[in-house]
Design an enzyme around this catalytic site. Sequence first.
Site, short mmCIF file in Angstrom:
data_model
loop_
_atom_site.label_atom_id
_atom_site.label_comp_id
_atom_site.label_asym_id
_atom_site.label_seq_id
_atom_site.Cartn_x
_atom_site.Cartn_y
_atom_site.Cartn_z
CG MET A 21 -7.81 111.16 -92.31
SD MET A 21 -7.82 109.60 -91.40
CE MET A 21 -8.78 110.10 -89.97
NE ARG A 22 -13.99 113.76 -96.65
CZ ARG A 22 -14.64 114.47 -95.74
NH1 ARG A 22 -14.03 114.87 -94.64
NH2 ARG A 22 -15.91 114.76 -95.92
CB ILE A 23 -16.45 107.47 -95.13
CG1 ILE A 23 -15.73 107.34 -93.79
CG2 ILE A 23 -17.33 106.25 -95.41
CD1 ILE A 23 -16.66 107.36 -92.59
CG ASN B 147 -8.22 101.55 -95.28
OD1 ASN B 147 -7.48 102.53 -95.43
ND2 ASN B 147 -8.95 101.39 -94.19
CB SER C 270 4.99 107.27 -92.68
OG SER C 270 3.95 106.60 -92.03
CG HIS D 203 -8.10 100.13 -88.88
ND1 HIS D 203 -8.74 101.35 -88.86
CD2 HIS D 203 -8.22 99.64 -87.63
CE1 HIS D 203 -9.22 101.57 -87.65
NE2 HIS D 203 -8.93 100.54 -86.88
#
Length: 201
Positions: free
Chosen positions: A91-93, A108, A15, A110
Amino acid sequence: MIRKRVAVLVSGRGSNLAALIQAAKTPGYPAEIALVVSNVPGAGGLEIARLAGVANRIVPHQGLPRETFDARIDAALREANIDIVCEAGFMRIHGEAFARAWAGRILNIHPSLLPAFPGTRVHEQVLAAGVKETGCTLHFLTPELDSGPIVLQAKVPVLAGDTVETLSARVLAEEHRLYPEALRLVAEGKVRLENGRAVFA
Ligand code: GRF
């Protein structure tokens, strides 16, 4: 006007990606969404990209050392001549080398008022803590998770009777407003990462 070429990295629904694609259609917007990359083949974000006619790629992460996965993402970004990267529900670091290579050019979002409530299951944490206010944070991505220099934040109230669903919907509406605004600032050079701080021109 030369528009910055932006890649959006997604793992899910997309979204925020949709909000960025929409914003980039605004006349005079300083960035174009040139590429969407996902590590999840069935991610909703990929379908949003396809429907919008945005180039998209799947880069699976399964079984790969972090550095190898990062290198594949990095190659996809460079191949597409990307200037700025927006992570939106990715969803990866990343490893340190990737974060450093893109420092100042990667953002990013959050769904809390960082530094409060980093990590995952954010709205659960917020409701469990009983705070009266939460929101979202747009920050430069750095090697340390959810702790890069803050570009913009927006607040929303936590209301009596809120559930994860009602609260996340209220925060998400602000995310959709904040991300395009922050990308505009970065694309226009009005905010830069300097000595570990977000510096406004
Ligand atoms: C958003 O709440 C974002 O803050 C978090 O993951 C969610 C992604 O949602 N990092 P969407 O995929 O953009 O709809």
